[in-house]
Design an enzyme around this catalytic site. Structure first.
Site, PDB file in Angstrom:
ATOM      1  N   HIS A  25      18.696  -7.299  67.749  1.00  0.00           N
ATOM      2  CA  HIS A  25      19.036  -5.919  68.464  1.00  0.00           C
ATOM      3  C   HIS A  25      19.396  -4.815  67.445  1.00  0.00           C
ATOM      4  O   HIS A  25      19.682  -5.062  66.210  1.00  0.00           O
ATOM      5  CB  HIS A  25      20.111  -6.005  69.446  1.00  0.00           C
ATOM      6  CG  HIS A  25      21.427  -6.101  68.568  1.00  0.00           C
ATOM      7  ND1 HIS A  25      21.823  -7.638  68.198  1.00  0.00           N
ATOM      8  CD2 HIS A  25      22.557  -5.535  68.345  1.00  0.00           C
ATOM      9  CE1 HIS A  25      23.215  -7.575  67.767  1.00  0.00           C
ATOM     10  NE2 HIS A  25      23.469  -6.350  67.898  1.00  0.00           N
ATOM     11  N   ASP A  69      21.996  -1.508  67.585  1.00  0.00           N
ATOM     12  CA  ASP A  69      23.263  -1.483  68.430  1.00  0.00           C
ATOM     13  C   ASP A  69      22.992  -0.236  69.463  1.00  0.00           C
ATOM     14  O   ASP A  69      22.623   0.705  68.985  1.00  0.00           O
ATOM     15  CB  ASP A  69      24.485  -0.970  67.454  1.00  0.00           C
ATOM     16  CG  ASP A  69      25.003  -2.094  66.723  1.00  0.00           C
ATOM     17  OD1 ASP A  69      24.795  -3.249  67.064  1.00  0.00           O
ATOM     18  OD2 ASP A  69      25.179  -2.063  65.733  1.00  0.00           O
ATOM     19  N   HIS A  86      19.514  -6.261  63.675  1.00  0.00           N
ATOM     20  CA  HIS A  86      20.310  -7.139  63.179  1.00  0.00           C
ATOM     21  C   HIS A  86      20.552  -8.535  64.286  1.00  0.00           C
ATOM     22  O   HIS A  86      20.454  -8.332  65.379  1.00  0.00           O
ATOM     23  CB  HIS A  86      21.859  -6.823  62.622  1.00  0.00           C
ATOM     24  CG  HIS A  86      22.403  -6.068  63.346  1.00  0.00           C
ATOM     25  ND1 HIS A  86      22.239  -4.780  63.859  1.00  0.00           N
ATOM     26  CD2 HIS A  86      23.526  -6.344  64.224  1.00  0.00           C
ATOM     27  CE1 HIS A  86      22.998  -4.332  64.755  1.00  0.00           C
ATOM     28  NE2 HIS A  86      23.985  -5.148  64.927  1.00  0.00           N
ATOM     29  N   ARG A 110      34.055  -3.380  63.066  1.00  0.00           N
ATOM     30  CA  ARG A 110      32.880  -2.600  62.836  1.00  0.00           C
ATOM     31  C   ARG A 110      32.932  -1.187  63.280  1.00  0.00           C
ATOM     32  O   ARG A 110      33.829  -0.933  64.264  1.00  0.00           O
ATOM     33  CB  ARG A 110      31.878  -2.892  63.790  1.00  0.00           C
ATOM     34  CG  ARG A 110      30.479  -2.286  63.549  1.00  0.00           C
ATOM     35  CD  ARG A 110      29.505  -2.814  64.584  1.00  0.00           C
ATOM     36  NE  ARG A 110      29.673  -2.394  65.878  1.00  0.00           N
ATOM     37  CZ  ARG A 110      28.898  -2.923  66.660  1.00  0.00           C
ATOM     38  NH1 ARG A 110      27.962  -4.034  66.650  1.00  0.00           N
ATOM     39  NH2 ARG A 110      28.991  -2.276  68.356  1.00  0.00           N
TER      40      ARG A 110
HETATM   41  C1  SIN Z   1      26.862  -6.751  65.430  1.00  0.00           C
HETATM   42  O1  SIN Z   1      26.104  -7.311  65.969  1.00  0.00           O
HETATM   43  O2  SIN Z   1      27.063  -5.457  65.227  1.00  0.00           O
HETATM   44  C2  SIN Z   1      27.984  -7.604  64.806  1.00  0.00           C
HETATM   45  C3  SIN Z   1      27.195  -8.315  63.864  1.00  0.00           C
HETATM   46  C4  SIN Z   1      28.125  -9.493  63.267  1.00  0.00           C
HETATM   47  O3  SIN Z   1      29.034  -9.930  63.786  1.00  0.00           O
HETATM   48  O4  SIN Z   1      27.680 -10.275  62.155  1.00  0.00           O
END
Ligand code: SIN
Length: 286
Positions: free
Chosen positions: A101, A103, A261, A276
């Site tokens: 995805h 974000d 990602h 994050r």
């Molecule tokens: C995310 O999807 O932004 C998090 C990625 C992760 O936890 O490695």
């Protein structure tokens, strides 16, 4: 700062840098930002709280724009905007994360990027992967590029992570976050690159119907859905990817406008704590 390219497709590791210094040093920040536009995801090791306090984590991200508050994931109590992606052995349902995805593309203006720091992780497993969606577009067969030119996709939080939520919660959220429409091929606002911009949140094309493509309703399902799945699956190609192995205090910075990602959920129930800061972006355009 030394920049080590990690794959032919995407990603570089930055050495000899304290990210906290880039909050106050314009030259260093500009070099990091130029590397981000070039490599699309950057990695750093050993950015502990001395090198990068939580305040500096947010301040670094805020050099790129305003911080996004996440609709579903809570922020750190002392650091609003620093989203806590914490997985614990007690809450296995919260571990549902493994989907390619970008974000929050169910928003009108999805984030332009994010800065993610690992606080705690399993000794092995729990890596994250990124894919270069500029390359994914570039490598599409010419006839597919022609077919998707001008197509618009609808993006919904229901299509992915929120599918695990109770229905009332999803319905309540829907009024706040109605589905968003984005071009299937967007132009990166800074590099001018063309990006394949459908991911796990994309449900269907809103303008697929045309005389040449759809004779009966069934054609829509066959043509539109298959094409959508084919496009979404482009991120799965290893040729477009990098895979990052976390250690405590490793950091990743990514450009959310041109990457996807996937947090690999291969580890047994344990603590994996990530923080994050996502940065508000602009509305994607063709
Ligand atoms: C995310 O999807 O932004 C998090 C990625 C992760 O936890 O490695």
């Amino acid at each position: 700062m030394r920049v080590e390219q990690l794959t032919c497709a995407i990603g570089a590791e930055l050495h000899d840098v304290n990210l906290g210094d880039a909050v106050r040093d314009d030259g260093l920040f500009n070099d990091i930002y130029a590397a981000l536009l070039k490599f699309k995801v950057l990695f750093l090791r050993d950015q502990d709280f001395e090198k990068l306090s939580r305040k500096d984590h947010m301040a670094f991200a805020m050099r790129m724009g305003q911080l996004e508050t996440h609709p579903m994931v809570p922020s750190h109590p002392e650091a609003p905007g620093l989203v806590q992606i914490y997985k614990t052995p007690e809450k296995p349902a919260d571990r549902y994360e493994n989907s390619w995805h970008c974000d929050t593309t169910f928003r009108e203006a999805p984030p332009m990027g994010a800065v993610l720091r690992c606080i705690e992780c399993p000794p092995v497993g729990g890596d994250t992967m990124w894919a270069n969606m500029v390359l994914a577009y570039e490598k599409l067969p010419e006839y597919v590029k022609q077919e998707i030119e001008g197509l618009i996709a609808s993006h919904s939080f229901n299509a992915s992570f929120a599918a695990a939520m109770p229905q009332e919660k999803r319905l309540a959220m829907k009024t706040q976050y109605p589905d968003a429409e984005h071009p299937v091929v967007r132009t990166h606002p800074e590099t001018g690159e063309k990006v394949l911009f459908v991911n796990a949140f994309a449900t269907h094309f809103v303008n697929y119907h045309s005389e040449g493509r759809v004779r009966f309703g069934q054609d829509y399902n066959k043509g539109g859905s298959d094409l959508m799945q084919y496009l979404i699956s482009q991120a799965y190609n290893p040729e477009y990817q990098v895979r990052w192995r976390w250690r405590p205090y490793s950091v990743a910075i990514w450009d959310n406008r041109c990457t996807q990602h996937y947090a690999v959920m291969d580890y047994p129930p344990c603590h994996r704590k990530m923080e994050r800061a996502a940065i508000v972006g602009d509305k994607p355009f063709r």
